[in-house]
Design an enzyme around this catalytic site. Structure first.
Site, PDB file in Angstrom:
ATOM      1  N   HIS A 202      -2.321  -3.831   9.064  1.00  0.00           N
ATOM      2  CA  HIS A 202      -2.205  -2.784   8.218  1.00  0.00           C
ATOM      3  C   HIS A 202      -1.071  -3.183   7.149  1.00  0.00           C
ATOM      4  CE1 HIS A 202      -2.143   1.166   6.529  1.00  0.00           C
ATOM      5  NE2 HIS A 202      -1.102   1.309   6.659  1.00  0.00           N
TER       6      HIS A 202
ATOM      7  N   LYS B 129      -4.786   5.962  -0.983  1.00  0.00           N
ATOM      8  CA  LYS B 129      -5.692   7.347  -1.221  1.00  0.00           C
ATOM      9  C   LYS B 129      -5.402   7.842  -2.540  1.00  0.00           C
ATOM     10  CE  LYS B 129      -3.875   8.291   3.520  1.00  0.00           C
ATOM     11  NZ  LYS B 129      -4.479   7.730   4.524  1.00  0.00           N
TER      12      LYS B 129
ATOM     13  N   SER C 273      -2.507   2.063   1.548  1.00  0.00           N
ATOM     14  CA  SER C 273      -2.432   3.083   2.600  1.00  0.00           C
ATOM     15  C   SER C 273      -2.390   4.363   1.887  1.00  0.00           C
ATOM     16  CB  SER C 273      -1.187   2.644   3.382  1.00  0.00           C
ATOM     17  OG  SER C 273      -1.530   3.362   4.692  1.00  0.00           O
TER      18      SER C 273
ATOM     19  N   TRP D  57      -6.972   1.975  12.843  1.00  0.00           N
ATOM     20  CA  TRP D  57      -6.302   3.321  12.593  1.00  0.00           C
ATOM     21  C   TRP D  57      -7.117   3.949  11.327  1.00  0.00           C
ATOM     22  CZ3 TRP D  57      -4.624   7.290  15.175  1.00  0.00           C
ATOM     23  CH2 TRP D  57      -3.623   8.213  14.594  1.00  0.00           C
TER      24      TRP D  57
HETATM   25  C1  GTR Z   1      -0.084   5.739   8.444  1.00  0.00           C
HETATM   26  C2  GTR Z   1      -0.792   6.978   8.363  1.00  0.00           C
HETATM   27  C3  GTR Z   1      -1.872   6.819   7.349  1.00  0.00           C
HETATM   28  C4  GTR Z   1      -1.377   5.889   6.219  1.00  0.00           C
HETATM   29  C5  GTR Z   1      -0.243   4.825   6.323  1.00  0.00           C
HETATM   30  C6  GTR Z   1       0.706   4.501   5.453  1.00  0.00           C
HETATM   31  O1  GTR Z   1       0.923   6.221   9.523  1.00  0.00           O
HETATM   32  O2  GTR Z   1      -1.353   7.492   9.618  1.00  0.00           O
HETATM   33  O3  GTR Z   1      -2.551   7.754   6.946  1.00  0.00           O
HETATM   34  O4  GTR Z   1      -1.517   6.372   4.856  1.00  0.00           O
HETATM   35  O5  GTR Z   1       0.636   5.618   7.227  1.00  0.00           O
HETATM   36  O6  GTR Z   1       0.828   4.982   4.198  1.00  0.00           O
HETATM   37  O7  GTR Z   1       1.413   3.350   5.478  1.00  0.00           O
END
Ligand code: GTR
Length: 393
Positions: free
Chosen positions: A372, A234, A230, A321
């Site tokens: 996620h 990045k 996440s 997302w």
């Molecule tokens: C989310 C966010 C993402 C992502 C994530 C995370 O809420 O919108 O960009 O990076 O968090 O780091 O778990």
């Protein structure tokens, strides 16, 4: 009364659902910048032209418009082993905890690296470095707590060294305190409209961990992978784009500002991410909210900056997302740069089916079932990918 409440809740949810944009039909028409066309419209035809012209140009563009410029120097770096255990994990691993002190302008910040080395490997071992954006218990050096987010035993048992540091050492993940990490050493970057923020700081932290790994005799310095989930995913991509000492990169569920194409505006948009996390990107990136077409880059160009090294993008069906399809398309659109090195394309013209990982390609990808997260399933694929490519394919 009950019906009225339900109706109200439903009505309140409508704008949210619309704002999420999970409809493929609503993805706007877009044109991606051509990886092989430089800003002054010169066509890049060879890997030398790529390396001397377009690659540096893209690094500058990503720095100036997305992640911010990274520090170019520090006056001192010092490694101190603060704890070690030669028989960790019931004797299977050698634990080293290392404090990395980086000094600049008479100020010092410390990155705490946790490293397990596989005892059964006699020579230098390949390694995975995790940029940990979750709780520190996920990388517990005592192993009293074990987490699938960083299944260290699994890596050790496959002959890999496994390392991690926590993002908060490089920059606290908070919009009011993020500057209380490495940015203390670089006030000029903090003041600049194109200076790095947290993602840049985390990527920088991974490179300082790499400084240590480069001189650790039991790590194969030519086989170090950086991985993140996440927001950490990045940072892993931005890190490996800049720091070519990383031989392989894995970006798990990284979405916007990571592996997925901004121009698709699917799921999390540039506008939305800059609003929720104003401290992640360089201030200039805010200009591109609802204005993605004006970006001089898109994330396929970040993938291209990995070439010719192996890059793997993991996504999940229920993680819309983070736009799993947009992440696949970013990889796909980096192929022309890999081709300059004689490296073949991702062997699938369309997004691979669920739970069908693409491992035997330098552009690796999977879409797994579920939400996620960074899971044991993901790690299983990443290890297979690293084994395949580190064994010289
Ligand atoms: C989310 C966010 C993402 C992502 C994530 C995370 O809420 O919108 O960009 O990076 O968090 O780091 O778990």
């Amino acid at each position: 009364m009950k019906t009225v409440t339900c109706l109200l809740v439903f009505l309140m949810l409508i704008p949210k659902v619309q704002a999420q944009n999970y409809e493929e039909a609503k993805v706007p028409a877009y044109t991606l910048p051509d990886p092989l066309l430089s800003l002054n419209k010169v066509r890049i035809k060879t890997k030398t032209e790529w390396e001397t012209t377009r690659r540096p140009e893209l690094l500058r563009l990503f720095a100036d418009h997305v992640y911010g410029r990274s520090p170019t120097a520090y006056s001192d770096i010092k490694f101190t082993v603060t704890n070690e255990n030669k028989v960790a994990m019931e004797g299977r691993a050698y634990l080293k905890e290392v404090r990395i002190d980086v000094t600049q302008h008479q100020k010092t910040v410390a990155i705490h690296l946790i490293l397990f080395l596989p005892n059964r490997v006699s020579g230098p071992a390949p390694a995975f470095l995790l940029i940990n954006n979750r709780g520190k218990e996920n990388t517990d050096p005592t192993r009293a707590t074990k987490s699938d987010f960083w299944p260290a035993e699994m890596l050790i048992d496959q002959g890999f060294a496994v390392a991690a540091f926590h993002v908060s050492d490089a920059a606290p993940d908070d919009k009011t305190t993020f500057q209380n990490g490495v940015l203390q050493l670089y006030p000029d970057l903090l003041a600049a409209d194109n200076g790095m923020r947290t993602l840049g700081a985390w990527a920088w932290g991974a490179s300082r961990a790499m400084d240590y790994l480069q001189q650790e005799a039991r790590v194969d310095k030519n086989k170090v992978a950086v991985i993140g989930h996440s927001r950490g995913g990045k940072a892993a991509l931005w890190c490996a784009a800049q720091d070519q000492r990383f031989a392989l990169v894995v970006s798990n569920c990284s979405g916007t500002g990571g592996a997925s194409l901004a121009r698709r505006q699917f799921g999390e948009t540039v506008q939305r991410i800059n609003t929720t996390f104003p401290h992640w990107f360089t201030p200039k990136y805010k200009q591109y909210g609802d204005n993605e077409a004006a970006l001089p880059v898109d994330q396929h160009l970040l993938m291209a900056l990995m070439a010719p090294r192996p890059v793997y993008v993991g996504t999940a069906v229920e993680d819309r997302w983070a736009d799993p399809l947009g992440s696949f398309l970013a990889l796909k659109n980096a192929e022309t740069v890999y081709a300059l090195y004689g490296v073949g394309p991702l062997p699938s013209a369309t997004q691979p089916q669920v739970n069908t990982p693409v491992i035997e390609s330098r552009l690796g990808y999977h879409l797994r079932e579920g939400v996620h997260n960074l899971t044991r399933y993901d790690w299983t694929q990443y290890l297979a990918f690293a084994r395949y490519h580190f064994e010289k394919h």
